[in-house]
Design a protein around this motif. Structure first.
Motif, PDB file in Angstrom:
ATOM      1  N   ARG A   7     -35.171  26.005-118.328  1.00  0.00           N
ATOM      2  CA  ARG A   7     -33.847  25.389-118.178  1.00  0.00           C
ATOM      3  C   ARG A   7     -33.502  24.648-119.462  1.00  0.00           C
ATOM      4  O   ARG A   7     -34.379  24.153-120.164  1.00  0.00           O
ATOM      5  N   PRO A   8     -32.186  24.508-119.768  1.00  0.00           N
ATOM      6  CA  PRO A   8     -31.796  23.864-121.035  1.00  0.00           C
ATOM      7  C   PRO A   8     -32.021  22.344-121.010  1.00  0.00           C
ATOM      8  O   PRO A   8     -32.013  21.723-119.953  1.00  0.00           O
ATOM      9  N   MET A   9     -32.185  21.753-122.189  1.00  0.00           N
ATOM     10  CA  MET A   9     -32.358  20.299-122.296  1.00  0.00           C
ATOM     11  C   MET A   9     -31.059  19.705-122.848  1.00  0.00           C
ATOM     12  O   MET A   9     -30.406  20.310-123.689  1.00  0.00           O
ATOM     13  N   THR A  10     -30.692  18.486-122.373  1.00  0.00           N
ATOM     14  CA  THR A  10     -29.393  17.935-122.770  1.00  0.00           C
ATOM     15  C   THR A  10     -29.502  16.716-123.690  1.00  0.00           C
ATOM     16  O   THR A  10     -28.525  16.032-123.925  1.00  0.00           O
ATOM     17  N   ALA A  11     -30.701  16.395-124.151  1.00  0.00           N
ATOM     18  CA  ALA A  11     -30.850  15.290-125.111  1.00  0.00           C
ATOM     19  C   ALA A  11     -32.036  15.633-125.998  1.00  0.00           C
ATOM     20  O   ALA A  11     -32.730  16.613-125.756  1.00  0.00           O
ATOM     21  N   ASP A  12     -32.239  14.795-127.053  1.00  0.00           N
ATOM     22  CA  ASP A  12     -33.341  15.084-127.980  1.00  0.00           C
ATOM     23  C   ASP A  12     -34.658  14.603-127.407  1.00  0.00           C
ATOM     24  O   ASP A  12     -34.755  13.450-126.965  1.00  0.00           O
ATOM     25  N   VAL A  13     -35.662  15.440-127.459  1.00  0.00           N
ATOM     26  CA  VAL A  13     -37.019  14.990-127.124  1.00  0.00           C
ATOM     27  C   VAL A  13     -37.911  15.422-128.277  1.00  0.00           C
ATOM     28  O   VAL A  13     -37.807  16.547-128.760  1.00  0.00           O
ATOM     29  N   ALA A  14     -38.758  14.496-128.739  1.00  0.00           N
ATOM     30  CA  ALA A  14     -39.655  14.835-129.843  1.00  0.00           C
ATOM     31  C   ALA A  14     -40.989  14.130-129.644  1.00  0.00           C
ATOM     32  O   ALA A  14     -41.035  13.022-129.087  1.00  0.00           O
ATOM     33  N   PRO A  15     -42.077  14.770-130.083  1.00  0.00           N
ATOM     34  CA  PRO A  15     -43.385  14.109-129.959  1.00  0.00           C
ATOM     35  C   PRO A  15     -43.443  12.868-130.839  1.00  0.00           C
ATOM     36  O   PRO A  15     -42.825  12.842-131.908  1.00  0.00           O
ATOM     37  N   ILE A  16     -44.152  11.856-130.400  1.00  0.00           N
ATOM     38  CA  ILE A  16     -44.376  10.658-131.238  1.00  0.00           C
ATOM     39  C   ILE A  16     -45.870  10.351-131.270  1.00  0.00           C
ATOM     40  O   ILE A  16     -46.613  10.716-130.360  1.00  0.00           O
ATOM     41  N   ARG A  17     -46.307   9.646-132.306  1.00  0.00           N
ATOM     42  CA  ARG A  17     -47.719   9.292-132.434  1.00  0.00           C
ATOM     43  C   ARG A  17     -47.953   7.815-132.155  1.00  0.00           C
ATOM     44  O   ARG A  17     -49.074   7.332-132.127  1.00  0.00           O
ATOM     45  N   LYS A  18     -46.836   7.058-131.983  1.00  0.00           N
ATOM     46  CA  LYS A  18     -46.959   5.616-131.797  1.00  0.00           C
ATOM     47  C   LYS A  18     -45.683   5.124-131.114  1.00  0.00           C
ATOM     48  O   LYS A  18     -44.609   5.693-131.360  1.00  0.00           O
ATOM     49  N   PHE A  19     -45.799   4.109-130.277  1.00  0.00           N
ATOM     50  CA  PHE A  19     -44.603   3.500-129.696  1.00  0.00           C
ATOM     51  C   PHE A  19     -44.117   2.421-130.656  1.00  0.00           C
ATOM     52  O   PHE A  19     -44.810   1.419-130.870  1.00  0.00           O
TER      53      PHE A  19
END
Ligand SMILES: CC(C)(COP(=O)(O)OP(=O)(O)OC[C@H]1O[C@@H](n2cnc3c(N)ncnc32)[C@H](O)[C@@H]1OP(=O)(O)O)[C@@H](O)C(=O)NCCC(=O)NCCS
Length: 358
Positions: A188-200
Motif C-alpha cells: 500500500r502507498p505511504m503518505t508521509a516521509d519515513v526514513a531510518p535513523i541511528r539516534k533519537f
C-alpha cells in the motif's frame, strides 16, 4: 529486619539496597535460579540495564537484596522510568529480575521483596511475568490490567503455521489461507516521509511534549530514554524509523527481525505517533510492512494497549491473537479514580516497555 513466617519456615531476613560487593553472589544465585545461559545474558546486559538507565537514581541501581546473615537469598531488580498518568508525571518502576534462592522459595520472601519495592516507588509496573510472579501479583491483589493485546499481520503463506501442529496440517492451513494472506499483505502507498535513523535527536523531545497529553498512561519517551532503551542495548539490535512531515518528527517505529520455530517474524517492539493521525500511523505501519517483506518475514507481531492504535492496525491487516503479556500496574504517588484500571483505552504500553524483549 523481616521475620518471615510461613507455613513451614520462619527465618530472619534483611532487605536493603544493592551494593557493588553483592555482584558475585547475585550472579551465582541468578545462575541457580534461571540457568547458565540466562545468567550469561544477564551479565552482558547488566551495566547498560541498571547503571546506564538515564533514570537510575544517583545512589545507584534500583535493586533490592534480601540477606540472611552474610548470604544473599533474594533480589528484586527494577527499571526506573518516568510515567505520565492523566497528565501528571511521576516516578515509576518496572519489576524485572525478581528471584529467591531455590531453598527459600515458597516461604514468603517473594512477598516481602514485592512489598519493599512497591513502598519505594511512585508506581510499580509488571509486564510479561513468569507463572510464579503472576500468582504472587494476584495474591497481593494488585490491579491486573492485562494482558497487553497482541496483534499479528500475516505476510506469507507460512504466517499461520503453529509449532504445535503437525506439518501436514500446517501445509493445509497455509494453502487454504493463501489468497486471504495475499490480499492482506498487498503493498500500500505511504503518505508521509519515513526514513531510518541511528539516534533519537532533540526533535523527539518536542514530539514527546506534544503527544504526552494524548495518553492517560505512558512512560516518558524522551530522546534520553529512547536512545538508552533502543539504540544502546548491548544484547539486541533494533532498527528505528522516523516519520516526518515538512521536516518535523511526527513519530517513530522500533523493530527487529527474529527466527522462531515456524518461521521468521518482524517484531514491532515500540512506536509512537499521534493516535488521531491515522494517515501518519498507517504510513509507519506500511514502512514496517516493507521492511518485514525485505527481511523475508512471514508475519509482523506487535503488543499494543491503546485502542486507537489497535483500530488503525486492524485496518492495516493486523489480527488479534492470544496475548502472553500479562500486565500489572499500581499507582502509589497520586490518587487515581476507582475505575482508572478498567479504562485502558488511552494507555500506551508496548513490548518495548520493561525489558521483556531480550
Ligand atoms: C517468583 C519468586 C520470586 C516468588 O518468591 P517466593 O519467595 O517463592 O514467593 P512467596 O513465598 O512469597 O509466594 C507468595 C505467593 O506467590 C505465588 N507463587 C510463588 N511461587 C509460585 C509457583 N512456583 N507457582 C505458583 N505460584 C507461586 C503463590 O501465590 C504464593 O503464595 P502461597 O505460597 O501462599 O501459595 C520465586 O518463586 C522465584 O524466584 N521464582 C523463580 C524465578 C522467577 O520466576 N522469577 C520471576 C521472573 S518474572
Amino acid at each position: 529486619m523481616w521475620v518471615v513466617r510461613h507455613r513451614y519456615a520462619t527465618f530472619m531476613a534483611i532487605v536493603d539496597t544493592y551494593r557493588p560487593a553483592d555482584a558475585r553472589a547475585i550472579t551465582a544465585m541468578y545462575r541457580r535460579v534461571f540457568g547458565q545461559e540466562a545468567s550469561d545474558a544477564n551479565r552482558l546486559r547488566w551495566d547498560w540495564q541498571y547503571r546506564r538507565n538515564p533514570n537510575c537514581p544517583p545512589e545507584g541501581p534500583q535493586i533490592w537484596v534480601a540477606r540472611e546473615g552474610p548470604t544473599i537469598i533474594g533480589q528484586y531488580a527494577t527499571m526506573p522510568v518516568r510515567l505520565m498518568v492523566n497528565g501528571q508525571e511521576i516516578s515509576a518502576s518496572w519489576g524485572m529480575d525478581v528471584m529467591v534462592a531455590p531453598e527459600r522459595q515458597r516461604q514468603g520472601l517473594g512477598e516481602v521483596l514485592f512489598r519493599t519495592w512497591d513502598r519505594h516507588v511512585g508506581a510499580s509496573l509488571g509486564l510479561g511475568q513468569s507463572e510464579s510472579s503472576f500468582h504472587l501479583f494476584q495474591k497481593l491483589h494488585w490491579p491486573s490490567v492485562g494482558p497487553v493485546p497482541c496483534l499479528v499481520k500475516p505476510l506469507t503463506r507460512r504466517a499461520l503455521r503453529r509449532p504445535n501442529w503437525p506439518m501436514p496440517v500446517n501445509r493445509f492451513v497455509s494453502a487454504v489461507t493463501l489468497p486471504f494472506v495475499r490480499m492482506v499483505a498487498r503493498v500500500r502507498p505511504m503518505t508521509a516521509d519515513v526514513a531510518p535513523i541511528r539516534k533519537f535527536s532533540g526533535e523527539f523531545a518536542a514530539l514527546w511534549e506534544r503527544l504526552a497529553p494524548k495518553f492517560a498512561f505512558i512512560v516518558r519517551r524522551d530522546p534520553q530514554y529512547l536512545n538508552w532503551r533502543f539504540i544502546e542495548p548491548p544484547h539486541v539490535r533494533y532498527a528505528v524509523a522516523a516519520l516526518r512531515r515538512g521536516g518535523d518528527a511526527q513519530g517513530y517505529a522500533v523493530y527487529r527481525h527474529v527466527w522462531e520455530p515456524r518461521g521468521r517474524v518482524t517484531l514491532l517492539v515500540d512506536f509512537l505517533a499521534d493516535p488521531d493521525d491515522e494517515p501518519g500511523v498507517l504510513t509507519l505501519l506500511r514502512w514496517v510492512d516493507r521492511e518485514a517483506r525485505e527481511a523475508d518475514s512471514d508475519k509482523i507481531r506487535v503488543f499494543c494497549m491503546h485502542e486507537g492504535f489497535r483500530r488503525i492496525m486492524r485496518r492495516s491487516g493486523y489480527f488479534n491473537v492470544k496475548s502472553t503479556a500479562e500486565f500489572t500496574a499500581k499507582i502509589n504517588a497520586i490518587d487515581v479514580p476507582p475505575d482508572f484500571y478498567e479504562h485502558t483505552e488511552r494507555w500506551h504500553v508496548t513490548w518495548g516497555d520493561s525489558d521483556q524483549d531480550r
